[in-house]
Design an enzyme around this catalytic site. Structure first.
Site, PDB file in Angstrom:
ATOM      1  CB  SER A   4      37.552  34.087  38.839  1.00 42.03           C
ATOM      2  OG  SER A   4      38.530  33.325  39.530  1.00 42.03           O
ATOM      3  CE1 TYR A  57      34.391  29.696  38.828  1.00 43.64           C
ATOM      4  CE2 TYR A  57      36.714  30.259  39.000  1.00 43.64           C
ATOM      5  CZ  TYR A  57      35.399  30.476  39.366  1.00 43.64           C
ATOM      6  OH  TYR A  57      35.083  31.470  40.254  1.00 43.64           O
TER       7      TYR A  57
END
Length: 267
Positions: free
Chosen positions: A129, A142
């Protein structure tokens, strides 16, 4: 030769888009899902696999080898989101996120790499990501889990290069998928020191996902990488400003970059 592709987390979102596109291109595609029996509209076979369960990983990989004799490309896509002030996220939820986003992909690679080594060829594409390139407020866990997977990618590609195996990762930005529905949200606690800024950030994040890019862009990126004889270490896919944020982090002083993020999130 028709390449055999294994994609984790392929029942929806980015994984499904990648699988459908590669299937249309004539590849032999196997997707995975924790509950494949609940999915009735997949155009490619879905095998049961939970990245948090090593035995289910081994069983799914063995099934692909039994059916097709090889695995040419692994797309490590399964992952989950998590949001919240770090102080208020239960430790068990932090550990659970790393089990899915970090340890899970490692276990899948451990199961697939021996077959690729025997073939003397193979490609692993880890889906990370853009959030993994920076610490984002209320997405700390995250960012950390995806950043860790990116670093593992860098190290592993050097370890396996002599076996004819290539490892790379793709860092997507915000895409219009159902990730927001599936992620763990630490609740907004009335009276908490973080109540207002976290609530505002949460709404902003959901807006970004809803207006995100088409997952087909990720499918095209994966297809292009499969054609590359020598893939790059990292790829980024997403809106220009999201990709440019990585460049800014590289060239700006830390505190200047931090202030840009705080201004963006109105903190």
């Amino acid at each position: 030769m028709n390449k055999v592709i294994l994609i984790t987390g392929a029942s929806s979102g980015i994984g499904k888009a990648i699988g459908e596109f590669l299937h249309q291109k004539g590849f032999t595609v196997y997707g995975t899902s924790r509950n494949p029996e609940k999915i009735s509209n997949s155009v490619f076979p879905l095998l049961a696999l939970d990245v948090r369960n090593v035995e289910s990983i081994k069983a799914a990989v063995a099934e692909v080898i039994k059916l097709s004799g090889r695995i040419d490309v692994l797309v490590n896509n399964a992952g989950v989101g998590i949001t919240g002030p770090l102080e208020e996220i239960p430790t068990e939820e932090i550990k659970a996120n790393f089990e899915t986003n970090f340890f899970g992909p490692i276990e899948v690679m451990k199961a697939v790499l021996p077959h690729m080594r025997e073939q003397k060829s193979g490609l692993v594409i880890n889906i990370t990501s853009i959030a993994g390139y920076m610490g984002l407020p209320y997405r700390s866990v995250y960012s950390a889990s995806k950043g860790a997977l990116s670093i593992i990618t860098e190290a592993l590609r050097m370890e396996v290069k002599s076996f004819g195996i290539e490892i790379t990762d793709i860092a997507p930005g915000d895409f219009a998928t159902n990730i927001a529905a599936g992620r763990y949200h630490a609740p907004v606690i009335a009276g908490s020191a973080y109540e207002v800024p976290y609530d505002n950030t949460l709404k902003m994040m959901d807006t970004h996902v809803d207006s995100g890019s088409n997952p087909q862009e990720m499918a095209l990126a994966v297809y292009a990488i499969i054609q590359e004889p020598k893939p790059k270490v990292h790829y980024k896919v997403g809106a220009f400003m999201q990709k440019f944020s990585i460049v800014l982090k590289r060239i700006l002083p830390d505190k200047v970059y931090e202030q840009l993020l705080m201004n963006h999130y109105k903190l």
